[in-house]
Design a protein around this motif. Structure first.
Motif, short mmCIF file in Angstrom:
data_model
loop_
_atom_site.label_atom_id
_atom_site.label_comp_id
_atom_site.label_asym_id
_atom_site.label_seq_id
_atom_site.Cartn_x
_atom_site.Cartn_y
_atom_site.Cartn_z
N GLU A 126 0.85 -1.19 0.00
CA GLU A 126 0.00 0.00 0.00
C GLU A 126 0.88 1.24 0.00
O GLU A 126 1.90 1.30 0.70
N PRO A 174 -0.09 -8.53 14.56
CA PRO A 174 0.87 -7.45 14.39
C PRO A 174 2.28 -7.99 14.11
O PRO A 174 2.73 -8.94 14.76
N HIS A 188 0.08 5.00 14.28
CA HIS A 188 -0.96 4.27 13.57
C HIS A 188 -0.61 2.78 13.45
O HIS A 188 -1.10 2.09 12.56
N ALA A 204 -1.49 0.16 15.13
CA ALA A 204 -2.58 -0.81 15.24
C ALA A 204 -3.30 -0.98 13.91
O ALA A 204 -3.56 -2.12 13.48
N GLU A 205 -3.62 0.11 13.24
CA GLU A 205 -4.33 -0.01 11.97
C GLU A 205 -3.45 -0.54 10.85
O GLU A 205 -3.94 -1.12 9.88
N LEU A 206 -2.12 -0.39 10.99
CA LEU A 206 -1.19 -0.93 10.00
C LEU A 206 -0.84 -2.39 10.25
O LEU A 206 -0.17 -3.02 9.43
N GLY A 207 -1.25 -2.91 11.41
CA GLY A 207 -0.89 -4.28 11.76
C GLY A 207 0.57 -4.43 12.13
O GLY A 207 1.21 -5.45 11.83
#
Length: 342
Positions: free
Chosen positions: A63, A89, A155, A157-160
């Motif tokens: 991405e 994660p 960020h 958490a949202e990116l793993g």
């Protein structure tokens, strides 16, 4: 050829043969006069694979992220990649590309990073498209890298991504930026990386070590190219006595409280002495550094001769270090981010 060049360490036979096969253009120096033309040539010729190509038929999730840049600066482009199908994660390699601060891009390095580490180590990678000199001079490039690192940590958490297992790294100019970033985030109380991967890092704007003179006209990146790049980055600050260590990490007088470092360089390389000195200074400050000086290696040897035995050994050593560092558990709350303007 002067006496210093005549006494230069010999190239490893495999590497020397690869260099001869590449022809005289492989060592063409950058100069202020040819810089603009060389940048245009590099931008046209250097691979820039698309996100679709990097996904490799679904093996990777890739991405492109446009995130807020430094205060007063433009947004920063990050290219994020991870193995497909892993929900938990993952540790992160936050990577700065090479190119002497004057060439290169975030996309061109990703194929090798994906091939060597992302699957084998179950690792996420973020590659940074920092601005290049001389269009953008210090502190623009390192501030781009810092802004991106802060955003990624915030960020995670949202990116793993596991925010407590971030390694910063890079090659050549990218290695210098990674070293500068380790100093900058320490001093600002920013994200705390657990390691810094410094591959033939570009650290010293003074360009006056023994090896920089010894390898003049011999190494693939010699002191002429190095001076051109530092002048492009620093502009009127080139040669200033009070240059901050975030511009040239070899200027740092405090190397305490830094993450463990992996530092590698070739014995037949312009950067040899400044990189060895940096490892030594980390040890003297009570820190951890693993130093590899590859015998007979020139700058960028593993890129120009990827199948050579020495290149394979270097890649294996980097992978072993990454595996060890990623296997260590940091203390709780290591990457709670504190914003500061310093």
């Amino acid at each position: 050829m002067d006496r210093a060049a005549r006494s230069a360490p010999p190239f490893d036979p495999e590497l020397g043969a690869a260099l001869v096969a590449l022809g005289a253009g492989a060592g063409e120096p950058f100069t202020p006069e040819n810089l603009a033309a060389r940048q245009e040539r590099d931008a046209a010729a250097r691979p820039r694979p698309s996100a679709r190509e990097l996904r490799a038929d679904g093996r990777f999730e890739v991405e492109e992220l446009r995130v807020p840049g430094p205060p007063g600066g433009p947004d920063v482009m990050l290219v994020s990649a991870r193995p497909a199908g892993i929900a938990r994660p993952l540790p992160l390699l936050y990577y700065m590309h090479g190119g002497g601060m004057i060439t290169g891009n975030a996309w061109s390095v990703l194929r090798q990073l994906l091939r060597e580490w992302v699957l084998a180590l179950e690792l996420a990678v973020v590659s940074v498209e920092y601005r290049l000199a001389p269009r953008t001079q210090y502190p623009g490039p390192v501030e781009d890298c810092y802004a991106g690192l802060v955003w990624v940590a915030e960020h995670a958490a949202e990116l793993g991504i596991d925010a407590d297992r971030i390694v910063i790294g890079g090659k050549s100019a990218g290695g210098g930026l990674a070293a500068a970033l380790a100093l900058l985030t320490r001093d600002r109380g920013g994200p705390a990386p657990i390691g810094q991967l410094l591959l033939c890092p570009m650290l010293d704007d003074r360009n006056d070590t023994f090896s920089s003179h010894q390898m003049a006209g011999v190494d693939t990146w010699d002191r002429t190219s190095n001076a051109t790049a530092w002048q492009a980055l620093l502009g009127e600050r080139y040669g200033a006595a009070d240059l901050p260590p975030y511009a040239a990490p070899a200027r740092a007088t405090d190397l305490s409280r830094l993450p463990p470092a992996y530092i590698e360089v070739g014995s037949a390389e312009t950067f040899r002495d400044e990189d060895v000195a940096y490892a030594n200074a980390i040890w003297q400050a009570g820190g951890q550094a693993e130093l590899h000086v590859w015998p007979g290696a020139f700058h960028g040897f593993d890129t120009l001769a990827p199948l050579a035995a020495l290149s394979r050994d270097a890649r294996d050593a980097r992978t072993r270090w990454l595996r060890r560092v990623l296997g260590r558990l940091p203390g709780p709350g290591a990457n709670s981010v504190v914003r500061a303007d310093g």
